[in-house]
Every structure is written in structure tokens, then in C-alpha cells.
Design a protein around this motif. Structure first.
Motif, short mmCIF file in Angstrom:
data_model
loop_
_atom_site.label_atom_id
_atom_site.label_comp_id
_atom_site.label_asym_id
_atom_site.label_seq_id
_atom_site.Cartn_x
_atom_site.Cartn_y
_atom_site.Cartn_z
N ALA A 1 0.82 -1.20 0.00
CA ALA A 1 0.00 0.00 0.00
C ALA A 1 0.86 1.26 0.00
O ALA A 1 0.33 2.37 -0.05
N GLN A 2 2.19 1.06 0.08
CA GLN A 2 3.10 2.20 0.11
C GLN A 2 2.67 3.21 1.16
O GLN A 2 2.59 4.42 0.90
N CYS A 3 2.42 2.72 2.35
CA CYS A 3 1.97 3.62 3.42
C CYS A 3 3.08 3.90 4.41
O CYS A 3 2.87 4.61 5.40
N ILE A 4 4.26 3.36 4.18
CA ILE A 4 5.42 3.63 5.04
C ILE A 4 6.34 4.55 4.26
O ILE A 4 6.91 4.17 3.24
N TYR A 5 6.46 5.77 4.77
CA TYR A 5 7.25 6.79 4.08
C TYR A 5 8.56 6.98 4.83
O TYR A 5 8.56 7.23 6.03
N PHE A 6 9.64 6.88 4.11
CA PHE A 6 10.96 7.03 4.72
C PHE A 6 11.65 8.17 4.02
O PHE A 6 11.70 8.21 2.79
N GLY A 7 12.17 9.09 4.78
CA GLY A 7 12.80 10.22 4.11
C GLY A 7 13.71 11.01 5.02
O GLY A 7 13.96 10.66 6.17
N ASP A 8 14.18 12.07 4.47
CA ASP A 8 15.21 12.90 5.09
C ASP A 8 14.60 14.23 5.51
O ASP A 8 14.12 15.00 4.68
N LEU A 9 14.61 14.50 6.81
CA LEU A 9 14.00 15.73 7.32
C LEU A 9 14.72 16.96 6.82
O LEU A 9 14.18 18.06 6.85
N GLU A 10 15.97 16.76 6.39
CA GLU A 10 16.73 17.93 5.94
C GLU A 10 16.61 18.14 4.43
O GLU A 10 17.22 19.05 3.88
N ASP A 11 15.82 17.35 3.80
CA ASP A 11 15.57 17.50 2.37
C ASP A 11 14.29 18.31 2.20
O ASP A 11 13.21 17.86 2.58
N PRO A 12 14.39 19.51 1.63
CA PRO A 12 13.19 20.36 1.52
C PRO A 12 12.09 19.73 0.67
O PRO A 12 10.93 20.05 0.83
N ASN A 13 12.47 18.81 -0.22
CA ASN A 13 11.48 18.17 -1.08
C ASN A 13 10.88 16.92 -0.46
O ASN A 13 10.06 16.26 -1.08
N SER A 14 11.32 16.59 0.72
CA SER A 14 10.90 15.31 1.30
C SER A 14 9.44 15.34 1.74
O SER A 14 9.02 16.22 2.49
N VAL A 15 8.74 14.33 1.27
CA VAL A 15 7.33 14.18 1.62
C VAL A 15 7.18 13.91 3.12
O VAL A 15 6.24 14.35 3.78
N VAL A 16 8.16 13.22 3.67
CA VAL A 16 8.16 12.91 5.10
C VAL A 16 8.26 14.19 5.91
O VAL A 16 7.52 14.42 6.86
N ALA A 17 9.20 15.05 5.50
CA ALA A 17 9.40 16.32 6.21
C ALA A 17 8.12 17.13 6.17
O ALA A 17 7.71 17.73 7.17
N GLU A 18 7.49 17.14 5.01
CA GLU A 18 6.26 17.92 4.85
C GLU A 18 5.15 17.40 5.74
O GLU A 18 4.45 18.15 6.40
N MET A 19 4.98 16.07 5.79
CA MET A 19 3.90 15.48 6.60
C MET A 19 4.11 15.77 8.08
O MET A 19 3.15 16.00 8.82
N ILE A 20 5.36 15.73 8.50
CA ILE A 20 5.64 15.98 9.92
C ILE A 20 5.46 17.46 10.24
O ILE A 20 4.84 17.84 11.24
N ALA A 21 5.99 18.29 9.36
CA ALA A 21 5.91 19.73 9.59
C ALA A 21 4.47 20.21 9.63
O ALA A 21 4.12 21.11 10.38
N SER A 22 3.62 19.56 8.84
CA SER A 22 2.21 19.99 8.76
C SER A 22 1.45 19.65 10.02
O SER A 22 0.33 20.10 10.22
#
Lengths: 182, 904
Positions: free
Chosen positions: A141-162
Motif C-alpha cells: 500500500a506504500q503507506c510507510i514513508y521514509f525520508g530525510d528531514l533535511e531535504d526540503p522536497n521530502s514528503v516525510v518532512a512535509e507530513m511531519i511539519a504539517s
């Protein structure tokens, strides 16, 4: 430099258990009660909320939260646990004396003593596979998102910041870096 | 997402070891050099398929003759992913600690499960001796093959060919347990060209806006059981589509007595009393009709809703040329029903009657409206025992109407659930016709130029070219999955007498097969890749029958219940040790996607294991050497399987060979999404989707010669039928369903999939009971309960063929939950095995098959696989002790103590 974090969207999860098996198989964890108990880096936390028929059942795949203030690290008498620059909390096998203090200290029950490896074991974001963590990579289901908080384009960073994604048991005080949308 | 190689990854992160935040100690390189790590293995990928359920494309790395890495294929949607079953299949099945590597021979009594190693010669010799004898007696059909899902069965097309040339029996015995009944309904209602879409179901998930899903643990159990090669519904392919749909406003509501695991991720749960989904569909239809929210354009163009029916006799009126009629409101007279796609002058005739040559007629639509009129929201709540008020039914109807035609109901993939389920499927078909959701964007999607395992041809050697002409004494007809099968029935009630007792899409009739064994018509049986001592109904009867066989050979890689009753065990090689060919088609986000993928032999068969095809050809060599020489000599060739698969690919017109698929990976064909309904003619009697079934009317309901004459089960207008139910406060329906992480009942020896932690809050073995009912019965979570069969019985349901023996009971742990209808208890399909040879945990639960009577749904042959009624109470200490002894030892005598009998 990266700072890895993970977001798990439980609304998208179809509860197929692929993450659990992917983690076991890709990290070569012993199967069954080989050492008297089961070894799993992933733990499913489920809860029934409400009464029939207005009831729902939550489902959280949980694992090491790679906390910024890891309780396990503080509890380790031999300094076998450290916080890597990329955000991972890691355990050094050669130093671990298998005392189990970190297992008790973790507020998320994410750690266990792996007798095969001879050290405390937990999710390390598939460090030794050198790829995306297996759970994130293989989740149908691609429901586990792994990413870099220091990457401005990161979907993970965006979801957390929101603020849409929140950690579990934030009262633990360990500043966990795995977040959930539910 | 990018995939860094291990070396790249270390280069990137190694540079920052100097800046570690907390306690700089060892570098990441050192950590990574830890000998206990699991680095990504080197080696070449070989392309193939998974076989853990019904196939997804998969690839494997082999190093020094051992599989060291697995992955899904890099095709659209799948993108390298496979599910928990696929990932665990290698360690859990291929290299399982109890993998059977040698032929085994029974010592001791049948049912004791005691075996010793024997030679292939002995196994082949025993089977060949009997076949030779039967041929000499003029009855080769005394030898029978039972085969399983095409994903697990070794080349079912070869099996059919073998049976063909030797004249033996062959049966897809589990077909009616699976989707057989639904396939019949699909053919009757929609015609053969449009049947598979309804069956699987093939839904344009990405664009769907509302899905009411009955009887499926969806979406993790896609299409009933994660099936790609079989129908395009497996989790890796469907989960991204459902996610896309959810992100674009889709609402999915599960209709199920229990809140199934994966369904708990959907947007709503409608707890329903078992067997009443037809009433729910009729209730929603009633609202749509009364509020004019149905798609009249669709109904007029593509269905026979306008067809004229004699209001008194309820038979279709026809003209002198035998054509069905409709009323032309422009010409004010009856005319032959127009070809599908046309509707000029046709009327749905709601609330009207028409005079056709002095006969008062109504339209099919009017009859249907009258049939559903009693199903007011209040009535639906009452019949279905919904725990909500009537406004809930209205809400669902509102939601469906608003989302139509991107709104669907599905009664699930597999069928045969209760004795009325055929009509439940009919009710669902009709509801979808009202919504106009066939061939609509977001509705049921018709594959164009579909490529699937049924459409690739059988690959049989060409008679008159590769081999001599086939023997002509037995008629062969279409079988399941594109195979062929003998037309004859095997007892005095053949399926093909006139009038037909069962529709020709009925793939096999389990009770006929058991009858045939009991009467000596079948004397030697090979059961391959299936577990009938678990999944059939009335298991005690099944196992008794197995004791009567002269010779029972059971094939598989790992132990299972059926083996305990075998004379010989055939060590079948696993799915990575033989060749096969698969394909599937589904509707994606922007394209229709077809994938053709080949399973090359990844490993040489391990131990002494062999493909079943080897076993059969060796038997033929000994039992019928002339026939072997004429028709089967090609099996002595080195790679005959690839040649066979290449024939299939050629028959399908596909520009690829089996060798190329293995070498290069899957063939992907993408087409534009095309929502055309009439891409092929509708092959029903009226040439339209049949709201009023002319076939049911003419073959069965009004046919005095038919054994189903005037039975509600074959009433031509979709009808809700009551089934038998619990009568006392301590009685329940005993329902069963699948866990998405298990391959039905075949993976309970897979140690990975049986780990407790994997189950999370959904333990696999216990029986699930409603919390309020449990309290009433004094049962707490974790208590051991005694479950006893009390029905259904013939007195309460004439569709029961043979009741479960009195005294059938079991003792299992209870899982008390809020997430189940109070009328129903639930066990997982695959819980509670009965075999000494399986792991202890697998014996804890309750094998529901022991509690299912044999029942028959008219004409469609549904077997009532969920249709059990039980009494539940707390177990006594003695009963608990007996069950715990059984769990520990697997000694069947303990179960017989619970049954109160000495024999099975």
C-alpha cells in the motif's frame, strides 16, 4: 548529511503483514522460537475502540523510533548504543554485553536480545542492506514513508511539519522520530 | 524512491562519522563490517513467479544452488513488491524444516499418519498397477486426479491431457468451494464474454467512488485471495489502486458478520446476519427504484429489464419466431427486444401492464420492483439484523446513488457460502444493473484483449500433427481456467443429461466425488496441491471415504491433513523447481495492464522431489505403454515444459517465448482504458444482461423435467431466500474467512507466517465471539470453549444433502471481540488442522470443514462452505485436557473422544 525519519499512514495500511515479513526475511532474523522466543523488529499494536457496532480497530506497525533522546542509550552501561549523524539509533554488537537494560528502558518495547547475533537487536532502518528500509520499500500500500528531514522536497518532512503526522506516546520524553497518520 | 547500492550508501554516510552527534565511537564502516550483518547477495536475477496464492511475478537470486534473495518484478503497479506470503515462501515452504524430499509409504492404519521412505519405483508401480487393471477392465475412470488452484498445481493442462488420452477421471474438486457457483451466476446473468469481470471481480478501482463489499477481507485479500495470475487482484497490484482511489474520495464499506482484518482499514462496517446480503441488495434497490435513482439508460440499453413477462404465469412472452419481446411505447405494441446497445421506443414499464395478444404482461423491471418492494429499510434492518436504524440503509442507498456509476456492490470473489448464495449473487447483479456500474468508469471493467491464464490456450499437442488424433469415445468440454475436462458425470446422474441438472460451468461436484468413492466408482485417487481433508464440507465423511480407496496418493511439499489418510505421499517439487506460465490483466490508473510472466525452473528439484507431471508420465509408461508411445513420449524430452508453454504463448498470439520470459522478465502490455460494454456480444439467451433470467426460467423454474422445478433457488427474478439459523441463545452461525497473510490452509507449517507477533491483535487460531454474547455465556477472552455442531439440518433447510454427524465438537480458545455480529462466531480458514505432522500451534483451532454439512444450491452447485450452526459453551476441565493432549500429540484418538465415537 541526512536526518532520517519515517511516517506511517495507518489509514492507507491494509494490514497485510508484508512489513513484518519483509523485515524478518531481509534482515535474516531467526524464525519461530529458535532461541526460546520469537525475534521481531516490528510489532503490531492493535486496539479495539468502542462497542459493537460502533467499534473500530486501530493498527500500528511499530518498531524502534530512532529517538532523538534515546532512553536505551542512557540506560546502556557500556556505551554500546549511539545516535548516528543520519538520525539512526544504532547498537554496536561487539560492545553489547546483553544485559537487557536497554530492552527494559525502551518505552516502545522495540528492542530484544538476539542470541544469534549476541547483542541487543532493533530496527536499524536496514542499515546493512544499504537501501530503503525493507518495510517501506515493500509495503504494497506504500503507506510507510521514509525520508530525510533535511531535504526540503521530502514528503516525510512535509507530513511531519504539517502536524498531520504524530509520534506515539510523545509523553515518553524520548523525542521519537517515527510518526503516524491515523 | 532511489535505491542506493550498499557501496554508494557507505560512501555517503561514512564521510560524516567525524560529526557524530552523541558518542562518537565506531565508524559506520566498522559497524557494517560486523560479521553478523546480512549484506545484499551478489548473483543473477532469474525471472519467475510466486505460487503462494495465485501468482504474482517474482524474481529470485540463486547462488551455489540456493535461493538467496527474492523480489517482486519491476512492472507497473507492482514495482518490485510482493506480499508477506511471497517473501516467506522460500524459507517457509521451499526450505521448510519438514519439507518432504522422498516418496513415503504408509505403515499402520489410515489416519494414523505413519510413513516410511520408499522408492519412486514402488510409488509409480503401485499406481501403474491399478491403472493398468482398470484399463483392462474397461474402466480407466476408476483412476481419478483431484487438482487444485492453477497456481499451485503443476501444469493442470498436462493433467487434463493425460486424463484425456488415458480415459481417466479428473476433477477440479475445490471449484465449488471457490468461485464455481459465482461463475455459474456470471454466465447465466451476463453471458460468457462478460462473466469474468463480474467473477473476479474486475473493478476499475482507481476511479471507483463507492464500494459496498460483501464477504471479502478486502483489500489485502484482493479478489478473494490475492490473485494476480488468476484474475488481476493481488495485493501488490490492487493496494496502490485502492490507495489512489481513497486519495480521490472513494468510500469503501465492508458488509460482513465480522470486521475483517484488512476491511478494518475501510471507511465503514455494516455487520450483517449471515446469508442476508440479498435482502440488503434488494432493500437498496427498492430505494433506488422508489426514488428514481436508477440508471434507466443503462437498463434499457444493456439489460433485459424491458422484456415482457406474462403477468400471470411469470414466463417470458415470445413471438412466433421465439423472440423475446419488449413494449414499444412509440408504436404502442410489442416488438422483438432490440439488440443490446439499442433502446429506441423501449420502456421499463414501471407500474404498467401491457396487453400482448390478449395476455396481460409486465416488464422484467416491474416484476423486479415488485419483488424488492417489501424490502423497506425497516424490513432490511429486521431481516439482516442490522445494529443500526433504517436510516443506515437509506444512507447507503444515498451514497451509492450519488457515486453511481462509479459505485458498485460485490458479493465477493468466492461463492458457495450458504445454500441461498446463488440468489444473493443474483440480487447483487441486479443492484449493480440499477447503478449502471458495468463498463463505467470506476465500476466493473471489461478487459479488452484480455490476457490471462484462461486465455492462453491449453497447449495440448496438436492431434494429427504432434500426436495421433485423440480417442473420441468421451466428450470433452471447457473446464476451469481454460482447461478441458470430461463431459461425463461419474455416477448415474451425469451433469450433461437433458435437462441439465447443473450448469455446465459447475466445475466439479464434491459430493458426487465422495459418493463415487463410497460406491467404488473411483478406486485410486491422486490428490495434488490441495488439502481436501481440510477444505471440503463434512470432513468426517470425506475422511471415511478416503479409507475406502484402494489407493490414495497425496502430493505436496509439506505435510497436511489429507496426507494422514494417504497410502503414499508424492514428494512434489516446489514452485521454484518447475516451469509454468502465467498472465493477468487488470485496469490500472491510466492504462489497462497485462503482464505475461514465466516460471522457469529456478532450482533443480530438491531431494527426490519431482513434478507431478513426471509421476503421471511414468505411470502411463508402465500402465499403458502404447498410449504412452503415441501421446506422451514427448515427456521424455529434456525441456518439454518450455515447449508446452511455447505452444500456449503461440496459441495466445503473444510475441515471446517461455525462455525469453525466464531470461528477460515479464512481458508487459499496456492499453488505453476502454469502457466499452459491447466489445463482444452478450452471450445470454436475450443477448442482454439478464435481470430476469431466461435461462433459469426455461431450464429450471418452469421446466417440469427439471429437478429444480418451481424452487425459489432458481426463481428467475433475484430473490432473497431465508436460510436456517441459530435457535437458542447459545447457538451461532460458525463463519470462516481468510487471513491475508496465509495461503488459505496451506501455510500453517510456514514458521514465519505462524509467528504470534505477526498476528498482532488478530490471533489466527481462536474462535471469535461477540463480547455481549460471551458475557451472557460467562465466557471471557482466552477461555476454552466447546463448540458443537447443531445444524443446519435437513428439516430446516431442504438444500442440505447430508448432515454433520451428531457429536461433532471441538474445544478451542475464545477471542472475545466487539467486532462481530452477535449471531455469528468466526474462525480463520486454515485454523485448526488435524494432523500429527503439523506444528502444534496449527492444531489449536477448529477445522470448520468438520462442522459444515453437505448442501447444494440448485443448478449452480454451491456447497455452503460457511453454512454451519454451532452451540458454544465454556469447556469442562476434562474437555480442555483432551484437546490439549491432542494439540501436543496430534493423536486423532483424542479428537474421537470429543466426538464420542471410535471411528471417524
Amino acid at each position: 548529511m541526512a536526518k532520517y525519519a519515517m511516517v506511517i499512514n495507518t489509514k492507507e495500511c491494509v494490514r497485510c503483514r508484508t512489513c513484518f515479513v519483509a523485515c524478518k526475511v531481509k534482515n535474516g532474523l531467526p524464525v519461530g522460537k529458535k532461541y526460546g522466543t520469537e525475534y521481531h523488529r516490528l510489532t503490531f499494536v492493535e486496539e479495539e475502540i468502542g462497542k459493537y457496532p460502533n467499534v473500530r480497530r486501530t493498527f500500528y506497525p511499530t518498531h524502534c523510533n530512532h529517538c532523538d533522546k534515546p532512553a536505551c542509550l542512557d540506560s546502556c552501561p557500556v556505551g554500546a548504543i549511539y545516535k548516528a549523524a543520519d538520525g539512526r539509533v544504532l547498537t554496536i554488537a561487539e560492545k553489547c554485553i546483553q544485559c537487557g537494560a536497554c530492552v527494559s528502558a525502551c518505552p516502545y518495547d522495540a528492542r530484544f536480545i538476539n542470541k544469534e547475533k549476541g547483542c541487543a537487536d532493533h530496527c536499524d532502518y536496514c542499515l546493512n542492506r544499504g537501501t530503503m528500509p525493507a518495510c517501506a520499500e515493500l509495503c504494497p500500500a506504500q503507506c510507510i514513508y521514509f525520508g530525510d528531514l533535511e531535504d526540503p522536497n521530502s514528503v516525510v518532512a512535509e507530513m511531519i511539519a504539517s502536524g498531520k503526522a504524530k509520534p506515539l506516546k510523545s509523553e515518553s520524553g524520548t523525542d521519537p522520530q517515527v510518526f503516524y497518520i491515523d | 524512491m532511489s535505491k542506493l547500492s550498499r557501496r554508494d550508501f557507505l560512501k555517503t554516510t561514512g564521510a560524516v562519522t567525524a560529526g557524530l552527534l552523541i558518542t562518537p565511537t565506531l565508524s559506520l564502516e566498522t559497524l557494517a563490517a560486523n560479521p553478523n550483518v546480512n549484506p545484499e547477495p551478489e548473483g543473477k536475477w532469474v525471472h519467475s513467479a510466486c505460487s503462494m496464492c495465485t501468482t504474482c511475478p517474482m524474481k529470485f537470486k540463486v547462488v551455489d544452488g540456493k535461493i538467496v534473495e527474492v523480489s517482486g518484478e519491476d512492472v507497473p503497479l507492482q514495482e518490485g513488491r510482493v506480499c508477506a506470503k511471497g517473501l516467506s515462501g522460500i524459507e517457509g515452504r521451499v526450505y521448510a524444516p519438514d519439507r518432504i524430499y522422498h516418496p513415503l509409504k504408509r505403515v499402520g492404519k489410515k489416519g494414523e499418519g505413519k510413513f516410511v521412505r520408499c522408492s519412486w519405483d514402488e510409488l509409480i508401480g503401485a499406481a501403474a498397477k491399478n491403472l493398468k487393471q482398470y484399463i483392462a477392465e474397461g474402466h480407466p475412470e476408476r483412476f481419478s486426479i483431484w487438482w487444485s488452484c492453477p497456481a499451485q498445481t503443476d501444469n493442470p493442462h498436462f493433467l487434463g491431457y493425460w486424463a484425456r488420452v488415458l480415459g481417466t477421471e479428473i476433477s477440479y474438486v475445490h471449484g465449488q468451494n471457490c468461485f464455481g457457483e459465482k461463475q455459474v451466476e456470471a454466465n447465466i446473468t451476463f453471458g460468457g464474454n462478460h462473466a469474468s469481470t463480474w467473477l473476479y471481480p474486475s473493478i476499475d478501482w482507481a476511479h471507483n467512488k463507492y464500494a459496498l463489499v460483501s464477504a471479502m477481507n478486502f483489500p489485502a485479500c484482493g479478489g478473494g485471495n490475492t490473485s494476480f495470475g488468476a484474475g488481476g487482484n493481488s495485493t501488490p497490484f490492487v493496494a496502490p489502486l485502492v490507495k489512489y482511489a481513497r486519495n480521490h474520495g472513494q468510500k469503501m464499506v465492508s458488509v460482513d458478520p465480522r470486521l475483517a482484518d484488512s476491511a478494518a482499514s475501510n471507511q465503514g462496517w455494516l455487520p450483517i446476519k449471515p446469508g442476508t446480503d440479498g435482502a440488503l441488495c434488494n432493500g437498496i434497490a427498492n430505494l433506488l427504484i422508489s426514488r428514481c435513482q436508477y440508471d434507466s439508460d443503462f437498463l434499457l440499453k444493456y439489460t433485459n429489464a424491458a422484456q415482457l413477462i406474462d403477468a400471470k404465469t411469470l414466463k417470458a412472452v415470445k413471438d412466433s419466431r421465439g423472440r423475446y419481446l419488449v413494449w414499444d411505447f412509440i408504436k404502442q405494441k410489442a416488438i422483438p427486444q432490440l439488440t443490446a446497445g439499442f433502446s429506441k421506443g423501449m420502456t421499463l414499464g414501471l407500474g404498467e401492464t401491457f396487453n400482448v395478444n390478449g395476455v396481460t404482461c409486465k416488464t422484467a423491471f416491474q416484476l423486479y420492483a415488485e419483488e424488492v418492494a417489501p424490502f423497506t429499510p425497516e424490513k432490511v434492518v429486521e431481516i439482516c439484523e442490522l445494529p443500526f436504524g433504517p436510516e443506515k440503509v437509506v444512507e447507503i442507498a444515498d451514497d451509492m446513488a450519488a457515486a453511481a456509476p462509479a459505485a458498485i456492490h460485490t458479493p465477493g470473489f468466492t461463492a458457495g457460502r450458504y445454500s441461498n448464495w446463488f440468489q444473493v449473487i443474483r440480487c447483487s447483479s441486479a443492484l449493480n444493473m440499477l447503478l449502471g456500474s458495468f463498463g463505467s468508469r470506476g465500476g466493473y471493467y471489461y478487459m479488452k484483449n484480455e490476457i490471462g491464464i484462461s486465455s492462453m490456450g491449453v497447449g495440448w499437442p496438436v492431434p494429427g500433427v504432434d500426436v495421433p488424433e485423440y480417442p473420441t469415445d468421451v466428450e470433452w468440454v471447457a473446464g476451469p481456467w481454460g482447461t478441458l475436462r470430461p463431459a461425463r458425470g461419474i455416477d448415474e446422474d451425469p451433469e450433461y443429461r437433458k435437462p441439465r441438472r447443473f450448469h455446465q460451468a459447475v466445475q466439479s461436484l464434491p459430493w458426487y466425488q465422495i459418493d463415487a468413492i463410497e460406491s467404488g466408482k473411483i478406486r485410486t485417487l491422486l490428490s495434488t496441491a490441495e488439502n481436501p481433508s481440510y477444505y471440503l464440507t463434512n470432513i468426517r465423511r470425506v475422511n471415511r471415504a478416503f479409507q475406502k480407496l484402494d489407493l490414495f496418493i497425496v502430493g505436496d511439499q509439506v505435510p497436511k491433513d489429507t496426507m494422514d489418510w494417504a497410502d503414499f505421499i508424492l514428494p512434489e517439487c516446489s514452485y521454484v523447481e518447475r516451469a509454468m506460465l502465467y498472465a493477468g490483466t487488470l485496469s490500472g490508473i491510466n492504462t489497462q495492464l497485462s503482464v505475461v510472466f514465466g516460471r522457469a525452473k529456478i532450482l533443480e528439484p530438491l531431494g527426490e522431489s519431482k513434478p507431478v507431471t513426471y509421476f503421471l508420465s511414468e505411470i502411463a509408461k508402465q500402465a499403458a505403454p502404447d498410449t504412452f508411445k503415441k501421446y506422451l513420449a514427448f515427456t521424455d524430452k529434456e525441456d518439454w515444459e518450455s515447449e508446452w508453454n511455447n505452444r500456449r504463448l503461440l496459441q495466445a498470439g503473444l510475441p515471446v517465448t517461455a525462455e525469453e520470459l525466464a531470461e528477460n522478465g515479464p512481458l508487459v502490455i499496456e492499453r488505453e482504458l476502454n469502457y466499452d460494454v459491447l466489445f463482444q456480444p452478450i452471450k445470454t439467451r436475450s443477448g442482454r444482461f439478464e435481470l430476469y433470467s431466461n435461462e433459469l426460467a426455461e431450464e429450471c423454474y418452469f421446466n417440469k423435467e427439471s429437478v429444480w422445478y418451481q424452487l425459489p433457488g432458481v426463481y428467475p427474478v433475484p430473490k432473497h431466500i431465508d436460510i436456517a439459523g441459530p435457535k437458542n441463545y447459545d447457538e451461532f452461525y460458525l463463519s470462516n474467512g481468510k487471513a491475508s497473510w496465509h495461503q488459505r490452509n496451506a501455510t500453517q507449517n510456514n514458521r514465519i507466517l505462524m509467528e504470534d507477533a505477526l498476528e498482532g491483535g488478530m490471533p489466527f487460531e481462536p474462535i471469535y465471539i461477540n463480547a455481549d454474547k460471551a458475557k451472557e455465556l460467562g465466557i471471557k477472552d482466552g477461555d476454552w470453549v466447546t463448540v458443537e455442531s447443531v445444524g443446519p439440518i435437513k428439516k430446516d433447510d431442504p438444500r442440505i444433502y447430508e448432515e454433520v454427524p451428531r457429536g461433532t465438537r471441538d474445544v478451542v480458545p475464545a477471542r472475545v471481540t466487539e467486532t462481530i455480529h452477535p449471531s455469528t462466531c468466526f474462525t480463520h480458514f486454515g485454523a485448526g488442522h488435524r494432523s500429527k505432522s503439523m506444528i502444534e500451534k496449527a492444531r489449536i483451532g477448529l477445522p470448520h470443514g468438520h462442522f459444515l454439512p453437505d448442501s447444494i444450491s440448485p443448478y449452480a452447485g454451491g456447497i455452503g462452505k460457511n453454512y454451519a450452526i454451532v452451540k458454544v459453551r465454556k469447556a469442562t476441565p476434562e474437555e480442555i485436557q483432551i484437546k490439549q493432549n491432542y494439540i501436543k500429540t496430534g493423536d486423532f484418538k483424542e479428537i474421537l473422544k470429543l466426538y464420542g465415537t471410535k471411528e471417524i
